[in-house]
Design an enzyme around this catalytic site. Structure first.
Site, PDB file in Angstrom:
ATOM      1  CE1 TYR A  47      -4.131   1.887   0.370  1.00 52.47           C
ATOM      2  CE2 TYR A  47      -2.632   3.409   1.459  1.00 52.47           C
ATOM      3  CZ  TYR A  47      -3.850   3.157   0.855  1.00 52.47           C
ATOM      4  OH  TYR A  47      -4.766   4.157   0.716  1.00 52.47           O
TER       5      TYR A  47
ATOM      6  CG  ASP B 201      -1.853  18.289 -21.126  1.00 49.03           C
ATOM      7  OD1 ASP B 201      -1.167  17.252 -21.246  1.00 49.03           O
ATOM      8  OD2 ASP B 201      -3.086  18.295 -21.240  1.00 49.03           O
TER       9      ASP B 201
ATOM     10  CG  PHE C 102      -7.537  17.349 -24.445  1.00 51.27           C
ATOM     11  CD1 PHE C 102      -7.611  17.098 -25.804  1.00 51.27           C
ATOM     12  CD2 PHE C 102      -8.057  16.426 -23.559  1.00 51.27           C
ATOM     13  CE1 PHE C 102      -8.205  15.930 -26.265  1.00 51.27           C
ATOM     14  CE2 PHE C 102      -8.639  15.260 -24.016  1.00 51.27           C
ATOM     15  CZ  PHE C 102      -8.720  15.015 -25.366  1.00 51.27           C
ATOM     16  CG  ASP C 103     -12.060  17.353 -25.746  1.00 52.80           C
ATOM     17  OD1 ASP C 103     -11.060  17.852 -26.302  1.00 52.80           O
ATOM     18  OD2 ASP C 103     -12.914  16.679 -26.351  1.00 52.80           O
TER      19      ASP C 103
ATOM     20  CE  LYS D 200      -3.608  11.130 -24.437  1.00 57.03           C
ATOM     21  NZ  LYS D 200      -4.537  11.066 -23.298  1.00 57.03           N
TER      22      LYS D 200
ATOM     23  CG  HIS E  19     -17.531  14.050 -29.289  1.00 59.62           C
ATOM     24  ND1 HIS E  19     -17.541  14.940 -28.251  1.00 59.62           N
ATOM     25  CD2 HIS E  19     -16.307  13.477 -29.283  1.00 59.62           C
ATOM     26  CE1 HIS E  19     -16.362  14.907 -27.640  1.00 59.62           C
ATOM     27  NE2 HIS E  19     -15.604  14.032 -28.236  1.00 59.62           N
TER      28      HIS E  19
ATOM     29  CB  ALA F 133      -0.544  14.219 -22.987  1.00 60.70           C
TER      30      ALA F 133
HETATM   31  C1  P71 Z   1      -7.180  11.656 -27.121  1.00 61.08           C
HETATM   32  C2  P71 Z   1      -7.295  11.682 -25.649  1.00 61.08           C
HETATM   33  C3  P71 Z   1      -8.260  10.748 -25.002  1.00 61.08           C
HETATM   34  C4  P71 Z   1      -9.570  11.415 -24.870  1.00 61.08           C
HETATM   35  C5  P71 Z   1      -9.969  11.910 -23.637  1.00 61.08           C
HETATM   36  C6  P71 Z   1     -11.177  12.564 -23.509  1.00 61.08           C
HETATM   37  C7  P71 Z   1     -11.988  12.755 -24.617  1.00 61.08           C
HETATM   38  C8  P71 Z   1     -11.599  12.251 -25.843  1.00 61.08           C
HETATM   39  C9  P71 Z   1     -10.379  11.589 -25.961  1.00 61.08           C
HETATM   40  C10 P71 Z   1      -6.513  12.852 -23.696  1.00 61.08           C
HETATM   41  C11 P71 Z   1      -5.786  13.960 -23.169  1.00 61.08           C
HETATM   42  C12 P71 Z   1      -4.982  14.804 -24.015  1.00 61.08           C
HETATM   43  C13 P71 Z   1      -4.326  15.896 -23.471  1.00 61.08           C
HETATM   44  C14 P71 Z   1      -3.515  16.795 -24.318  1.00 61.08           C
HETATM   45  C15 P71 Z   1      -5.187  15.372 -21.309  1.00 61.08           C
HETATM   46  C16 P71 Z   1      -5.865  14.278 -21.789  1.00 61.08           C
HETATM   47  C17 P71 Z   1      -6.665  13.457 -20.821  1.00 61.08           C
HETATM   48  N1  P71 Z   1      -6.567  12.595 -24.990  1.00 61.08           N
HETATM   49  N2  P71 Z   1      -4.447  16.168 -22.157  1.00 61.08           N
HETATM   50  O1  P71 Z   1      -6.496  12.541 -27.661  1.00 61.08           O
HETATM   51  O2  P71 Z   1      -4.851  14.556 -25.330  1.00 61.08           O
HETATM   52  O3  P71 Z   1      -5.942  12.359 -20.444  1.00 61.08           O
HETATM   53  O4  P71 Z   1      -7.458  10.454 -20.967  1.00 61.08           O
HETATM   54  O5  P71 Z   1      -5.484  10.183 -19.431  1.00 61.08           O
HETATM   55  O6  P71 Z   1      -7.458  11.443 -18.675  1.00 61.08           O
HETATM   56  O7  P71 Z   1      -7.747  10.759 -27.752  1.00 61.08           O
HETATM   57  P1  P71 Z   1      -6.637  11.037 -19.851  1.00 61.08           P
END
Ligand code: P71
Length: 459
Positions: free
Chosen positions: A72, A215, A124-125, A258, A450, A217
């Site tokens: 843990y 960010d 990002f979203d 990523k 979407h 990623a």
């Molecule tokens: C991508 C994604 C995955 C995704 C997540 C949400 C809606 C659609 C697709 C995720 C990202 C990203 C950046 C720059 C943070 C996240 C979230 N991308 N920053 O491109 O591209 O990370 O999924 O690990 O929570 O398909 P998380």
């Protein structure tokens, strides 16, 4: 002449994928309401929906899983991960999280006071969602070239620093909670941010005492573009570039799905003890004890090893090279794409692909559906379906500037022959583009529509 090279790995395990008939795919996509998120993965031949969590791990990472220490508190894999992140990123304080958005939750809770702005290139979203939930206002300040699919600017993820400074002066530094630089910039094509731009963004922010977060990623892909496109970095290692880049900021969040080369996980990092102490409190409530943060010991071991692999020059040359290979194939067939091709996928410009279908009839979605039916390839619309918003006052639809279709390429998963199938299929559709029809939406959720929307083809 450039020497021909091949993948810097050989294949030890294979995963069969299913092929299907056109008739089957027509039925499946109809059943899914013409939304590729509704398909079963086994109904897909080549899956380019996302590069997130879809990487193939190396033998070294798989071997690391067996060394998972599932205690843990204080497991050895956390300390390995911490040491790797300190070495590559240069941030002293490291917290694992369950994925990127877990880290975003912590970051936005620490920095945002309700009614303040968060400035960035393009949020990002999921980040945008977290900012709004904490009462903040996300502001995108990417350079104009970043919104022009045909501009050849080498760093289309750059922040417009002058615009940023005028924004700060206009609203007052107290109204800005922090600046977030997303490397690479996902929303406009996986476009990189230059070191010069990062440096001047951070200089302006620090003049007004505003913290800067990254960010991260796709940090390694960004560093590779700096190495290959920015003067003065051609002889630096990816690690040296990463260390310099992160040195200008206060910390970072990362979705390790990523450039962590793993299937799940995230990180929150900072150089400041006070921020770390606040983050620990939030981690315990939302993620887990700070030495695991929602990850198994074995996950952290795989991540630690993945981060060491992702900064290797041959890996990145192959990775970015494959994305460029697909882009070039499409260009050779005149398919309109965002140029220059970015780091993690090829983005198709649906406005130029289907100029006769207005944004209200989802031209991007038409391309996504046609490519699936034609070739069994799944990609994603990043246009009207994903980003159009109703004006709260007038009720009128506001359409996004960019109407894109993303072919995201998972890391180390597909060969260039798969890319040939994708290019061939999409080029075929482009040649027959006059036959394509638009769509109408028949069901939509109030937020992030979407993922679950259902469509019907227009006659
Ligand atoms: C991508 C994604 C995955 C995704 C997540 C949400 C809606 C659609 C697709 C995720 C990202 C990203 C950046 C720059 C943070 C996240 C979230 N991308 N920053 O491109 O591209 O990370 O999924 O690990 O929570 O398909 P998380």
């Amino acid at each position: 002449m450039k020497k021909i090279t091949a993948e810097p790995y050989r294949i030890k395990v294979v995963e069969p994928i299913k092929m299907s008939t056109r008739e089957e795919r027509e039925q499946w996509i109809r059943d899914a309401g013409y939304n590729v998120f509704g398909l079963k993965a086994e109904q897909v031949y080549i899956d380019l929906l996302t590069d997130s969590g879809t990487s193939a791990m190396s033998d070294n990472q798989w071997a690391g899983l067996m060394l998972g220490d599932e205690s843990y508190a204080g497991c050895r894999n956390f300390y390995n991960l911490e040491a790797t992140v300190q070495d590559i990123f240069g941030f002293k304080y490291v917290l694992p999280t369950h994925q990127g958005r877990g880290a975003e939750n912590i970051m936005t809770q620490i920095f945002i006071k309700p009614g303040t702005y968060v400035l960035g290139n393009m949020h990002f979203d999921s980040t945008r969602g977290h900012i709004k939930l904490k009462g903040g206002i996300p502001v995108d300040l990417v350079i104009d070239e970043g919104l022009d699919p045909q501009s050849q600017h080498p760093f289309k993820g750059n922040i417009n620093v002058e615009k940023m400074e005028s924004f700060i002066k206009e609203h007052g530094p107290d109204k800005i909670s922090f600046v977030l630089i997303t490397v690479t910039c996902n929303n406009n094509g996986g476009q990189p941010v230059s070191m010069v731009n990062i440096k001047s963004t951070c200089e302006v922010a620090s003049k007004y005492n505003i913290p800067v977060m990254f960010d991260a990623a796709r940090f390694a892909e960004n560093c590779y573009f700096i190495r290959t496109r920015e003067k003065g970095y051609e002889n630096k290692s990816i690690k040296e570039i990463a260390r310099e880049m992160f040195s200008y900021g206060d910390g970072c969040v990362m979705s390790s799905k990523k450039d962590g080369l793993v299937n799940i996980g995230g990180l929150f990092c900072t150089k400041h003890k006070e921020i770390y102490e606040q983050a620990i409190q939030l981690s315990i409530v939302y993620e887990g004890f700070p030495t695991y943060g929602g990850q198994a010991g074995r996950d952290m071991e795989a991540l630690s090893r993945g981060l060491q692999e992702v900064i290797q020059e041959p890996y990145l040359a192959d990775r970015i090279g494959q994305v460029q290979y697909l882009g070039q194939k499409l260009k050779d067939r005149n398919v309109p794409i965002v140029e220059p091709v970015g780091g993690h996928g090829v983005y198709v410009d649906a406005k130029r692909f289907l100029p006769n279908i207005p944004q209200s009839q989802f031209p991007g979605q038409a391309i996504v559906v046609a490519l699936y039916i034609n070739s069994g390839v799944r990609c994603v619309e990043l246009g009207t379906s994903a980003f159009a918003e109703k004006d709260e006052k007038t009720g009128e639809m506001i359409y996004p500037d960019l109407e894109l279709v993303r072919l995201a390429i998972p890391r180390r998963v597909y060969t260039n022959r798969h890319m040939d199938v994708v290019a061939e299929g999409l080029a075929d559709i482009y040649d027959r583009r006059h036959e394509l029809k638009g769509f109408k939406i028949v069901y939509e959720a109030p937020v992030l529509r979407h993922f679950t929307a259902r469509f019907e083809p227009l006659k």
